[in-house]
Design an enzyme around this catalytic site. Structure first.
Site, PDB file in Angstrom:
ATOM      1  N   ASP A 132      12.172   3.687  39.506  1.00 19.37           N
ATOM      2  CA  ASP A 132      11.032   2.814  39.194  1.00 19.37           C
ATOM      3  C   ASP A 132      10.035   2.862  40.355  1.00 19.37           C
ATOM      4  O   ASP A 132       8.821   2.886  40.146  1.00 19.37           O
ATOM      5  CB  ASP A 132      11.487   1.364  38.939  1.00 19.37           C
ATOM      6  CG  ASP A 132      11.722   1.093  37.449  1.00 19.37           C
ATOM      7  OD1 ASP A 132      12.045   2.052  36.704  1.00 19.37           O
ATOM      8  OD2 ASP A 132      11.591  -0.077  37.021  1.00 19.37           O
TER       9      ASP A 132
ATOM     10  N   TYR B 155      27.659   0.960  36.109  1.00 17.21           N
ATOM     11  CA  TYR B 155      27.358   0.932  34.678  1.00 17.21           C
ATOM     12  C   TYR B 155      28.618   0.980  33.808  1.00 17.21           C
ATOM     13  O   TYR B 155      28.518   1.039  32.596  1.00 17.21           O
ATOM     14  CB  TYR B 155      26.413   2.085  34.310  1.00 17.21           C
ATOM     15  CG  TYR B 155      24.968   1.776  34.646  1.00 17.21           C
ATOM     16  CD1 TYR B 155      24.562   1.673  35.965  1.00 17.21           C
ATOM     17  CD2 TYR B 155      24.027   1.562  33.651  1.00 17.21           C
ATOM     18  CE1 TYR B 155      23.246   1.368  36.289  1.00 17.21           C
ATOM     19  CE2 TYR B 155      22.706   1.258  33.962  1.00 17.21           C
ATOM     20  CZ  TYR B 155      22.324   1.163  35.278  1.00 17.21           C
ATOM     21  OH  TYR B 155      21.021   0.861  35.586  1.00 17.21           O
TER      22      TYR B 155
ATOM     23  N   LYS C  79      25.058   4.153  49.709  1.00 19.45           N
ATOM     24  CA  LYS C  79      25.144   2.991  50.589  1.00 19.45           C
ATOM     25  C   LYS C  79      26.570   2.988  51.123  1.00 19.45           C
ATOM     26  O   LYS C  79      27.323   2.023  50.969  1.00 19.45           O
ATOM     27  CB  LYS C  79      24.796   1.728  49.780  1.00 19.45           C
ATOM     28  CG  LYS C  79      24.668   0.468  50.578  1.00 19.45           C
ATOM     29  CD  LYS C  79      23.370   0.334  51.358  1.00 19.45           C
ATOM     30  CE  LYS C  79      23.424  -0.895  52.251  1.00 19.45           C
ATOM     31  NZ  LYS C  79      22.316  -0.974  53.216  1.00 19.45           N
TER      32      LYS C  79
ATOM     33  N   ASP D  27      18.631   4.215  39.194  1.00 18.66           N
ATOM     34  CA  ASP D  27      17.813   3.357  38.329  1.00 18.66           C
ATOM     35  C   ASP D  27      16.700   2.717  39.145  1.00 18.66           C
ATOM     36  O   ASP D  27      15.526   2.738  38.760  1.00 18.66           O
ATOM     37  CB  ASP D  27      18.712   2.280  37.701  1.00 18.66           C
ATOM     38  CG  ASP D  27      17.915   1.300  36.859  1.00 18.66           C
ATOM     39  OD1 ASP D  27      17.028   1.751  36.113  1.00 18.66           O
ATOM     40  OD2 ASP D  27      18.176   0.082  36.960  1.00 18.66           O
TER      41      ASP D  27
ATOM     42  N   ASP E  36      18.442   1.877  51.046  1.00 23.71           N
ATOM     43  CA  ASP E  36      17.384   0.990  51.543  1.00 23.71           C
ATOM     44  C   ASP E  36      16.351   1.782  52.354  1.00 23.71           C
ATOM     45  O   ASP E  36      15.143   1.575  52.235  1.00 23.71           O
ATOM     46  CB  ASP E  36      17.973  -0.184  52.356  1.00 23.71           C
ATOM     47  CG  ASP E  36      18.983   0.258  53.400  1.00 23.71           C
ATOM     48  OD1 ASP E  36      19.463   1.412  53.341  1.00 23.71           O
ATOM     49  OD2 ASP E  36      19.297  -0.552  54.295  1.00 23.71           O
TER      50      ASP E  36
HETATM   51  C1  IPM Z   1      16.480   2.863  32.569  1.00 18.40           C
HETATM   52  C2  IPM Z   1      16.671   1.445  32.134  1.00 18.40           C
HETATM   53  C3  IPM Z   1      18.112   1.247  31.651  1.00 18.40           C
HETATM   54  C4  IPM Z   1      19.026   1.563  32.817  1.00 18.40           C
HETATM   55  C5  IPM Z   1      18.401  -0.144  31.076  1.00 18.40           C
HETATM   56  C6  IPM Z   1      17.432  -0.535  29.983  1.00 18.40           C
HETATM   57  C7  IPM Z   1      19.821  -0.259  30.591  1.00 18.40           C
HETATM   58  O1  IPM Z   1      16.338   0.579  33.146  1.00 18.40           O
HETATM   59  O2  IPM Z   1      16.600   3.774  31.729  1.00 18.40           O
HETATM   60  O3  IPM Z   1      16.202   3.099  33.747  1.00 18.40           O
HETATM   61  O4  IPM Z   1      19.340   0.679  33.621  1.00 18.40           O
HETATM   62  O5  IPM Z   1      19.435   2.697  32.916  1.00 18.40           O
HETATM   63 MN    MN Z   2      15.466   1.546  34.887  1.00 19.04          MN
END
Ligand code: IPM
Ligand code: MN
Length: 376
Positions: free
Chosen positions: A271, A137, A210, A267, A243
């Site tokens: 999800d 990042y 990783k 990140d 992974d």
């Molecule tokens: C999150 C989002 C952000 C990230 C994006 C929108 C920059 O995906 O908060 O997880 O990658 O951190």
């Molecule tokens: Mn995200």
């Protein structure tokens, strides 16, 4: 105590869900003797950017730095090229306020449904501590072709020496991006994870990386993890590759207690975590600087398709508000909010479309706020 909360509703469904978050937090403040919340709204987001060409001005940063916390809806709008708002607002705030922890609880509440066969709330209850300011990042990188010969020449020789590959500097276009982690940045994230484990009576911290491929950055990460772990002898530790973790979160989520991981893997796996905790509509996160101004948000995006339709699930935002209260030391009010969310979920009468219901965003906010006031 009186707390000043900056509110950035942002884009898409951001304003819809943040409205319900404020409703519930205000109810919690009313029900908690001595707690006052003052919400101060900031306009940053697509609309403001399109009108003024301003993302977050210096003066805005100064004002925000005087607040006790920031409560954020969502950012992203199809009218603005991708990355402008994300980089210029979301990442800008995370970096400016040095919110070096992204704390994401992966908790499946009773009443929410888990897509994993045979798994329930007793199996999905852990934290991901995502390092939040470094890694891939840091935005160091570039693209080169034809004209930037000097740059290409450097890259060409690296490719040639290291991989035996030949880049034609006259024709080929390349792009590269560099991940950077620091000993200090790594140490503070990992230490936070161990402290969290202690505070929440968790017995194991898993480090996810990783290091078998990205050897430079993640060998440093591992070295620091091993050193910090020595200060917490009662906590079990392990290393896992990202992974494999993607697989194990699905197969054996009950194994995990606290997971600590560099920014980008954090990140991605959160999800996945959101899905096993019942969906993006239920997943909150906190961008935390334990010594500074922290920012709380749902981890979902701005879902422009659903904007303004009273459709989006506000529970992730409400739970982000709960995390904010806990962070501010308002545990009683935080518990009230969490219990109210659990009760409303369990009751199952008021739920948005993503959870199989027909209720609107505001119905969910109303139900949780009402429940917050009933809890004694
Ligand atoms: C999150 C989002 C952000 C990230 C994006 C929108 C920059 O995906 O908060 O997880 O990658 O951190
Ligand atoms: Mn995200």
């Amino acid at each position: 105590m009186k707390r000043k909360i900056a509110v950035i509703p942002g884009d898409g469904i951001g304003p819809d869900v943040i409205r319900e978050g404020i409703k519930v937090l205000s109810a919690a403040a009313d029900a908690t003797p001595g707690l006052g919340l003052e919400f101060v709204e900031f306009p940053y987001g697509a609309e403001h950017y399109l009108k003024t060409k301003e993302l977050v001005p210096e003066e805005g940063l100064k004002k925000l730095s005087k607040m006790d916390a920031i409560y954020l809806g969502a950012l992203g709008d199809p009218r603005v090229p991708t990355s402008v708002l994300e980089q210029g607002i979301l990442l800008k705030l995370r970096f400016y306020f040095d919110q070096y922890i992204n704390l994401r609880p992966i908790k499946l509440y009773p009443g929410a449904s888990c897509p994993l066969r045979g798994k329930g709330p007793e199996h999905v209850n852990f934290y991901v501590v995502r390092e939040n300011t470094e890694d891939f990042y840091v935005a160091i990188g570039g693209r080169a072709k034809g004209k930037s010969k000097a740059k290409l020449e450097v890259i060409r020789s690296i490719y040639a020496v290291k991989f035996g590959l030949n880049i034609d500097v006259d024709r080929d276009e390349i792009a590269y991006q560099i991940g950077v982690i620091s000993r200090k940045g790594t140490e503070r994230a990992i230490r936070y994870a161990f402290e969290l484990a202690r505070r929440k009576s968790k017995k194991r911290v898993t480090s996810v990386d990783k290091a078998n491929v990205l050897t430079h950055v993640y060998s440093l990460w591992r070295e620091v993890f091993e050193r910090v772990a020595k200060d917490y002898p009662e906590i079990e530790t392990e290393f896992a590759f990202v992974d494999a973790v993607a697989m194990w979160f699905v197969k054996n989520p009950e194994w995990y207690q606290v997971v600590v991981t560099p920014n980008m893997f954090g990140d991605i796996i959160t999800d996945l975590g959101a899905m096993i905790q019942g969906g993006l509509g239920l997943a909150p996160g906190g961008n935390i600087n334990p010594e500074g101004v922290s920012m709380f948000e749902p981890i979902h995006g701005s879902a422009p398709r659903h904007a303004g339709k009273n459709r989006a699930n506000p529970l992730a935002t409400i739970l982000a508000g709960q995390m904010m209260l806990e962070h501010l030391g308002e545990q009683e009010a935080a518990d009230r909010v969490e219990r109210a969310v659990i009760d409303v979920l369990k009751e199952g009468k008021v739920r948005t479309y993503d959870l199989g219901g027909k209720s609107g965003t505001s119905d969910v906010g109303d139900a949780v706020a009402a429940r917050v006031k009933e809890i004694d």
